[in-house]
Scaffold this motif. Structure first.
Motif, mmCIF file in Angstrom:
data_model
loop_
_atom_site.group_PDB
_atom_site.id
_atom_site.type_symbol
_atom_site.label_atom_id
_atom_site.label_comp_id
_atom_site.label_asym_id
_atom_site.label_seq_id
_atom_site.Cartn_x
_atom_site.Cartn_y
_atom_site.Cartn_z
ATOM 1 N N SER A 14 0.878 -1.305 0.082
ATOM 2 C CA SER A 14 0.103 -0.019 0.010
ATOM 3 C C SER A 14 0.637 1.243 -0.191
ATOM 4 N N ASN A 15 1.967 1.065 0.326
ATOM 5 C CA ASN A 15 3.080 2.253 0.343
ATOM 6 C C ASN A 15 3.985 2.515 -0.792
ATOM 7 N N SER A 16 3.673 1.493 -1.928
ATOM 8 C CA SER A 16 4.599 1.532 -3.293
ATOM 9 C C SER A 16 3.611 1.479 -4.282
ATOM 10 N N ARG A 45 7.007 16.258 -16.448
ATOM 11 C CA ARG A 45 6.364 17.610 -16.337
ATOM 12 C C ARG A 45 5.744 17.501 -14.940
ATOM 13 N N LEU A 46 4.961 16.309 -14.736
ATOM 14 C CA LEU A 46 3.892 16.582 -13.660
ATOM 15 C C LEU A 46 4.319 15.590 -12.265
ATOM 16 N N ASP A 52 4.462 10.900 -4.382
ATOM 17 C CA ASP A 52 4.321 11.450 -2.967
ATOM 18 C C ASP A 52 5.901 10.836 -2.293
ATOM 19 N N LYS A 53 6.384 11.742 -1.503
ATOM 20 C CA LYS A 53 7.629 11.578 -1.158
ATOM 21 C C LYS A 53 7.799 10.601 -0.024
ATOM 22 N N ASN A 54 6.564 10.148 0.546
ATOM 23 C CA ASN A 54 6.571 9.202 1.532
ATOM 24 C C ASN A 54 6.271 7.842 0.975
ATOM 25 N N ASN A 75 14.880 10.605 -7.752
ATOM 26 C CA ASN A 75 15.772 10.425 -6.549
ATOM 27 C C ASN A 75 16.613 11.734 -6.008
ATOM 28 N N GLU A 76 16.980 12.449 -6.919
ATOM 29 C CA GLU A 76 17.679 13.753 -6.789
ATOM 30 C C GLU A 76 16.656 14.828 -6.142
ATOM 31 N N LYS A 77 15.318 14.522 -6.687
ATOM 32 C CA LYS A 77 14.437 15.550 -5.935
ATOM 33 C C LYS A 77 13.753 15.160 -4.647
ATOM 34 N N GLY A 78 14.301 14.019 -4.182
ATOM 35 C CA GLY A 78 13.820 13.558 -2.871
ATOM 36 C C GLY A 78 12.882 12.407 -2.760
ATOM 37 N N TYR A 79 12.612 11.700 -3.964
ATOM 38 C CA TYR A 79 11.672 10.681 -4.175
ATOM 39 C C TYR A 79 12.464 9.363 -4.009
ATOM 40 N N LYS A 80 11.624 8.152 -3.562
ATOM 41 C CA LYS A 80 12.475 7.190 -3.350
ATOM 42 C C LYS A 80 11.918 6.252 -4.636
#
Length: 89
Positions: A14-16, A45-46, A52-54, A75-80
């Motif tokens: 549920s978190n991926s 673009r969007l 969601d970063k979480n 990943n550089e923008k903070g996403y996993k």
């Protein structure tokens, strides 16, 4: 970061999410059942609208090249984000 295609299904929860970044006509020809289709250009673009970063994301494309590049950017923008090695082929 890359991951093998076989590993992804056991990691989805549920978190991926599994995102297929191929064009809709390629997605329509065949895709992994759990995947959602967000074409590369749209995601580029969007991404803030869709991600969601979480959460954790697994990207797949035809060969693995575009998903790897996009995963690095996100990943550089903070996403996993992981790229599925060798893509859908």
């Amino acid at each position: 970061m890359e991951i093998e295609k076989e590993e992804v299904l056991s990691l989805l929860n549920s978190n991926s999410s599994l995102i297929d970044i191929r064009e809709p006509y390629l997605f329509a020809r065949g895709h992994i059942k759990q995947a959602v289709n967000i074409p590369l250009g749209t995601l580029r673009r969007l991404y803030e609208k869709y991600l969601d970063k979480n959460k954790t994301y697994y990207l797949i494309c035809e060969t693995g090249f575009n998903s790897k590049r996009m995963a690095n950017i996100l990943n550089e923008k903070g996403y996993k984000v992981y790229s599925i090695k060798n893509g859908y082929n």
